[in-house]
Write a protein that holds these residues in place. Structure first.
Motif, mmCIF file in Angstrom:
data_model
loop_
_atom_site.group_PDB
_atom_site.id
_atom_site.type_symbol
_atom_site.label_atom_id
_atom_site.label_comp_id
_atom_site.label_asym_id
_atom_site.label_seq_id
_atom_site.Cartn_x
_atom_site.Cartn_y
_atom_site.Cartn_z
ATOM 1 N N LYS A 267 12.656 24.602 10.263
ATOM 2 C CA LYS A 267 12.744 24.847 11.553
ATOM 3 C C LYS A 267 13.218 26.522 11.978
ATOM 4 O O LYS A 267 12.785 27.016 12.865
ATOM 5 C CB LYS A 267 14.240 24.103 12.161
ATOM 6 C CG LYS A 267 13.877 22.469 12.114
ATOM 7 C CD LYS A 267 13.005 22.058 13.010
ATOM 8 C CE LYS A 267 12.749 20.575 13.209
ATOM 9 N NZ LYS A 267 11.946 20.278 14.305
ATOM 10 N N LEU A 268 13.904 26.877 10.986
ATOM 11 C CA LEU A 268 14.214 28.142 11.056
ATOM 12 C C LEU A 268 13.167 29.186 11.397
ATOM 13 O O LEU A 268 13.137 30.256 11.788
ATOM 14 C CB LEU A 268 15.415 28.681 10.145
ATOM 15 C CG LEU A 268 16.247 29.941 10.213
ATOM 16 C CD1 LEU A 268 17.371 29.803 9.319
ATOM 17 C CD2 LEU A 268 15.252 31.269 9.607
ATOM 18 N N SER A 277 16.705 28.841 18.803
ATOM 19 C CA SER A 277 16.689 30.010 18.118
ATOM 20 C C SER A 277 16.831 29.633 16.799
ATOM 21 O O SER A 277 17.531 28.939 16.242
ATOM 22 C CB SER A 277 17.591 31.066 18.880
ATOM 23 O OG SER A 277 19.065 30.798 18.520
ATOM 24 N N PRO A 278 16.304 30.804 15.766
ATOM 25 C CA PRO A 278 16.691 30.936 14.483
ATOM 26 C C PRO A 278 18.309 30.805 14.034
ATOM 27 O O PRO A 278 18.592 30.166 13.352
ATOM 28 C CB PRO A 278 16.038 32.042 13.990
ATOM 29 C CG PRO A 278 14.835 32.130 14.878
ATOM 30 C CD PRO A 278 15.258 31.861 16.170
ATOM 31 N N GLY A 279 19.145 31.443 15.197
ATOM 32 C CA GLY A 279 20.446 31.683 14.881
ATOM 33 C C GLY A 279 20.970 30.294 15.022
ATOM 34 O O GLY A 279 22.043 29.933 14.396
ATOM 35 N N PHE A 280 20.501 29.364 15.831
ATOM 36 C CA PHE A 280 20.801 28.016 16.071
ATOM 37 C C PHE A 280 20.925 27.033 14.618
ATOM 38 O O PHE A 280 21.911 26.456 14.169
ATOM 39 C CB PHE A 280 20.135 27.101 17.190
ATOM 40 C CG PHE A 280 20.372 25.833 17.113
ATOM 41 C CD1 PHE A 280 21.335 25.353 18.216
ATOM 42 C CD2 PHE A 280 19.650 24.669 16.240
ATOM 43 C CE1 PHE A 280 21.800 24.053 18.409
ATOM 44 C CE2 PHE A 280 20.158 23.524 16.417
ATOM 45 C CZ PHE A 280 20.998 23.178 17.382
ATOM 46 N N TRP A 281 19.569 27.237 13.959
ATOM 47 C CA TRP A 281 19.614 26.568 12.744
ATOM 48 C C TRP A 281 20.273 27.308 11.611
ATOM 49 O O TRP A 281 20.898 26.600 10.823
ATOM 50 C CB TRP A 281 17.837 26.602 12.409
ATOM 51 C CG TRP A 281 17.191 25.973 13.296
ATOM 52 C CD1 TRP A 281 16.356 26.495 14.196
ATOM 53 C CD2 TRP A 281 17.181 24.540 13.762
ATOM 54 N NE1 TRP A 281 15.921 25.568 14.980
ATOM 55 C CE2 TRP A 281 16.321 24.256 14.976
ATOM 56 C CE3 TRP A 281 17.728 23.437 13.049
ATOM 57 C CZ2 TRP A 281 16.019 22.908 15.321
ATOM 58 C CZ3 TRP A 281 17.560 22.264 13.574
ATOM 59 C CH2 TRP A 281 16.746 21.944 14.777
ATOM 60 N N LEU A 282 20.355 28.674 11.675
ATOM 61 C CA LEU A 282 21.139 29.260 10.580
ATOM 62 C C LEU A 282 22.600 28.953 10.478
ATOM 63 O O LEU A 282 23.348 28.438 9.555
ATOM 64 C CB LEU A 282 21.052 30.756 10.666
ATOM 65 C CG LEU A 282 21.880 31.686 9.584
ATOM 66 C CD1 LEU A 282 21.213 31.444 8.256
ATOM 67 C CD2 LEU A 282 21.581 33.119 9.916
ATOM 68 N N ASN A 283 23.049 28.810 11.778
ATOM 69 C CA ASN A 283 24.676 28.344 11.964
ATOM 70 C C ASN A 283 24.789 27.021 11.963
ATOM 71 O O ASN A 283 25.976 26.653 11.466
ATOM 72 C CB ASN A 283 25.127 28.915 13.281
ATOM 73 C CG ASN A 283 25.289 30.397 13.523
ATOM 74 O OD1 ASN A 283 26.452 30.999 13.117
ATOM 75 N ND2 ASN A 283 24.406 31.265 14.029
ATOM 76 N N SER A 284 23.843 26.371 12.063
ATOM 77 C CA SER A 284 24.035 24.794 11.753
ATOM 78 C C SER A 284 24.068 24.645 10.204
ATOM 79 O O SER A 284 25.073 23.814 9.792
ATOM 80 C CB SER A 284 22.925 23.746 12.203
ATOM 81 O OG SER A 284 22.663 24.016 13.477
ATOM 82 N N LEU A 285 23.250 25.309 9.631
ATOM 83 C CA LEU A 285 23.487 25.320 7.962
ATOM 84 C C LEU A 285 24.948 25.896 7.684
ATOM 85 O O LEU A 285 25.233 25.207 6.379
ATOM 86 C CB LEU A 285 22.355 25.933 7.458
ATOM 87 C CG LEU A 285 21.964 25.502 6.022
ATOM 88 C CD1 LEU A 285 21.812 24.161 5.721
ATOM 89 C CD2 LEU A 285 20.619 26.307 5.429
#
Length: 344
Positions: A267-268, A277-285
């Motif tokens: 997704k990222l 946004s990529p930031g959403f997926w990064l912060n989820s991880l």
């Protein structure tokens, strides 16, 4: 063959494998705050598409030692003049975030914010605890830096691949408002950590991530970005914990981290495009790794993992809601101010 490889595929594989390797080595060596190393590796792999040279890696480690050590200077002020100390920390956070938004190195900004908050909060309880946290941060970064060339060796960047464009620096007035918003997001978690550093230290890490995420979020997307990533991170942590319970072993820890990392990296890097946004997926991880690491720690200490997870998740959601509220209120204030003063 390297020229025909898809850069995004290599980057996704590199991010997932590097984070999983770093997590496995960190827990295998029994490092203090073992979840710190994979978080640092995740940040480095997400932001750097080239391995660091020995000189650059050593320089980054020295910078982290200096930036995290800056929190030690604030300990006497926080002990003997707490109000002045807290206000000074808030000012330093504002300046650190504004430096990153004005074109400064985002990694240095992250480490500076972590140093100002985690180290000074730990030191107010016990100076030895502050030194222990510094040691854990430096060890985690060294391991992450060592994993970076290994990940690039396993999945090298294709020849001729273009580096992603750097985020544009915000105008001075805009960066000031956004930096103020980010500092206000971090401060409540920091105040909680001053009350009980041992219980709320990980909350600071989450709030730092939210502060940086709020820098990129618009008012329209803030709730989805800030609260949604926290809820998704909690859900991923629950699924990971359940899967790990099927067969508890260090190498299964690696394999599950690799799988979850690949799913999020897909997704990222846009293999399955979404409006997020990529930031959403990064912060989820990142949220998943923090919650999972704390649950592993609770299990090793004989605590009730499920009740502490519920309490911790509630705190994470609460500070996410607060972060969204700060984004909304400051934006409303700016709009009213612009109406009253059209020339500003």
């Amino acid at each position: 063959m390297a020229t025909r490889r898809e850069p995004r595929a290599q980057r996704a594989l590199r991010l997932a494998s590097g984070t999983a390797l770093c997590l496995t080595v960190s827990y295998g060596l029994g490092l203090e705050l073992s979840f710190i190393a994979p978080i640092f590796a995740l940040f480095l792999l997400a932001k750097l598409n080239r391995p660091l040279s020995f000189k650059a890696g050593l320089g980054l480690t020295l910078v982290v030692m200096l930036t995290t050590g800056s929190g030690l200077l604030l300990i006497p002020l926080l002990r003997y003049a707490p109000v002045s100390g807290v206000l000074l920390v808030g000012l330093c956070l504002f300046l650190a975030f504004r430096h990153g938004l004005s074109g400064g190195n985002s990694l240095v900004t992250t480490f500076l914010v972590v140093g100002l908050t985690m180290i000074s909060a730990a030191g107010t309880a016990e100076f030895a605890l502050a030194l222990k946290v510094i040691s854990a941060l430096v060890q985690g970064l060294l391991l992450a830096v060592l994993m970076l060339p290994v990940s690039h060796w396993l999945f090298p960047e294709p020849a001729g691949a273009k580096a992603p464009p750097a985020a544009p620096a915000l105008p001075a007035q805009e960066s000031g408002w956004v930096a103020l918003r980010a500092a206000l997001v971090v401060m409540p978690a920091y105040l909680l950590a001053l009350i009980d550093p041992a219980s709320y230290m990980a909350i600071i890490l989450k709030s730092v991530g939210l502060g940086q995420q709020s820098c990129m979020a618009t008012v329209r997307d803030a709730a989805r970005e800030l609260i949604g990533s926290t809820l998704l991170g909690g859900l991923l942590a629950i699924l990971f914990w359940w899967a790990l319970g099927l067969f508890v072993h260090l190498w299964m820890f690696f394999l599950w981290m690799l799988l979850f990392g690949l799913l999020v990296a897909r997704k990222l890097y846009g293999f399955s495009p979404t409006r997020l946004s990529p930031g959403f997926w990064l912060n989820s991880l990142v949220t998943m790794i923090i919650l999972l690491g704390l649950s592993v720690q609770d299990s090793a200490n004989g605590k009730d993992v499920y009740s502490t997870f519920v309490v911790r998740m509630a705190l994470f959601v609460a500070i996410s809601l607060y972060a969204w509220l700060m984004v909304y209120l400051l934006d409303q204030y700016r709009q009213r101010r612009a109406i009253r003063q059209p020339g500003c």
